[in-house]
Design an enzyme around this catalytic site. Structure first.
Site, PDB file in Angstrom:
ATOM      1  N   GLU A  57       0.840  -1.191   0.000  1.00 50.93           N
ATOM      2  CA  GLU A  57       0.000   0.000   0.000  1.00 50.93           C
ATOM      3  C   GLU A  57       0.883   1.253   0.000  1.00 50.93           C
ATOM      4  OE1 GLU A  57      -3.889   1.616   2.472  1.00 50.93           O
ATOM      5  OE2 GLU A  57      -2.315   0.561   3.579  1.00 50.93           O
ATOM      6  N   LYS A 130     -10.097   0.458  -1.967  1.00 55.63           N
ATOM      7  CA  LYS A 130     -10.168   0.120  -0.545  1.00 55.63           C
ATOM      8  C   LYS A 130     -11.522   0.526   0.039  1.00 55.63           C
ATOM      9  CE  LYS A 130      -7.522   0.810   3.743  1.00 55.63           C
ATOM     10  NZ  LYS A 130      -6.338   1.512   4.321  1.00 55.63           N
ATOM     11  N   CYS A 170      -5.024  -3.449   3.585  1.00 58.23           N
ATOM     12  CA  CYS A 170      -4.712  -3.003   4.936  1.00 58.23           C
ATOM     13  C   CYS A 170      -5.860  -3.178   5.933  1.00 58.23           C
ATOM     14  CB  CYS A 170      -4.206  -1.566   4.872  1.00 58.23           C
ATOM     15  SG  CYS A 170      -3.211  -1.071   6.302  1.00 58.23           S
TER      16      CYS A 170
END
Length: 282
Positions: A57, A130, A170
């Site tokens: 990321e 995301k 994440c």
């Protein structure tokens, strides 16, 4: 650079298996410098025989200025970051999962934190934005991704030579319903920039849980170390097998983490413990 937790795979993958590679970086505010580091690590991974390579990321930029990523955002389908990823994939003949890059959002002052996938010919084959945005505060340590990032809404899985691959990023790691929504996949990829505080407490146990409950490989390329901004990321880039065994791990510093994805291993785990077939709630 710390060594992998377990011995690296042999120079050639075993028959029927696929070499996969996770890249760890410690990105700073200089985009050109970050891309140079990434290019070298992708070349290193490809030289080992890796067929699929994944970046962490925020690989293009990590800065104390949260608007830095807004300033380098690109329109979907064009821009130097996307061109760099396509070129690296084609040049090295690998499937490249481009960590995350900032793409234009609906809001003028925000970005989509997007994972783009390019095949070994440099063609874009998948995009995931995301979904879950990180927020954390403990003392002076504070993060609020929603201030500069616009959340995505769609689950993404795609077919590759290594099998069916699901994408996440994440903070998504903490939401198991996302991974169930991918249906059956052979590999979950989770680019990350976990904080040192939350990573030390939860990173490995959550990654292993996602591998065990979905009976698939999990590959988590991470940011790992002290960044020029002063931020410290947890690192511990990992590749985990469907039984929850950590095959390889690099604790901190730039590097390449390698393992072989074996479809027979997935089939064996699912046959001996058919938990996916035993699901009652969908």
């Amino acid at each position: 650079m710390n060594p992998a937790r377990s011995a690296p795979p042999s120079p050639r993958s075993a028959a029927g298996s696929f070499r996969i590679a996770a890249i760890q970086t410690v990105s700073g505010p200089d985009v050109a410098q970050n891309l140079e580091v990434v290019a070298g690590l992708v070349a290193e991974a490809a030289a080992t025989g890796a067929r699929l390579v994944a970046l962490p990321e925020y690989f293009p930029v990590i800065s104390a200025d949260e608007q830095a990523k807004v300033r380098i955002r690109e329109h979907d389908g064009s821009g130097p970051l996307q061109s760099c990823l396509a070129d690296l994939a084609q040049r090295h003949g690998v499937w490249l999962v481009g960590g995350t890059i900032p793409l234009v959002a609906e809001a003028d002052d925000k970005v989509r934190n997007s994972t783009l996938v390019f095949d070994d010919q440099g063609r874009r084959v998948a995009r995931y934005d995301k979904i879950h945005l990180f927020g954390f505060q403990r003392g002076a340590e504070r993060y609020d991704e929603s201030a500069s990032i616009e959340a995505g809404a769609e689950v993404c899985a795609f077919d590759a030579p290594v099998g069916r691959v699901g994408l996440s990023v994440c903070y998504d790691l903490r939401f198991p319903e996302l991974f169930r929504a991918m249906r059956e996949v052979d590999l979950i990829i989770l680019p990350a920039a976990f904080t040192y505080t939350t990573g030390r407490a939860h990173w490995e146990v959550l990654l292993r849980a996602r591998a065990i409950e979905n009976q698939c490989y999990v590959m988590a390329p991470a940011q790992g170390g002290r960044h020029p901004s002063g931020r410290v990321t947890w690192g511990h880039t990992m590749i985990i097998d469907p039984w929850g065994e950590v095959l390889a791990c690099q604790e901190e510093g730039p590097g390449v983490v390698l393992a072989d994805l074996d479809p027979a291993r997935i089939a064996s785990v699912r046959e001996s413990l058919p938990a996916l077939r035993h699901r009652c709630l969908v």
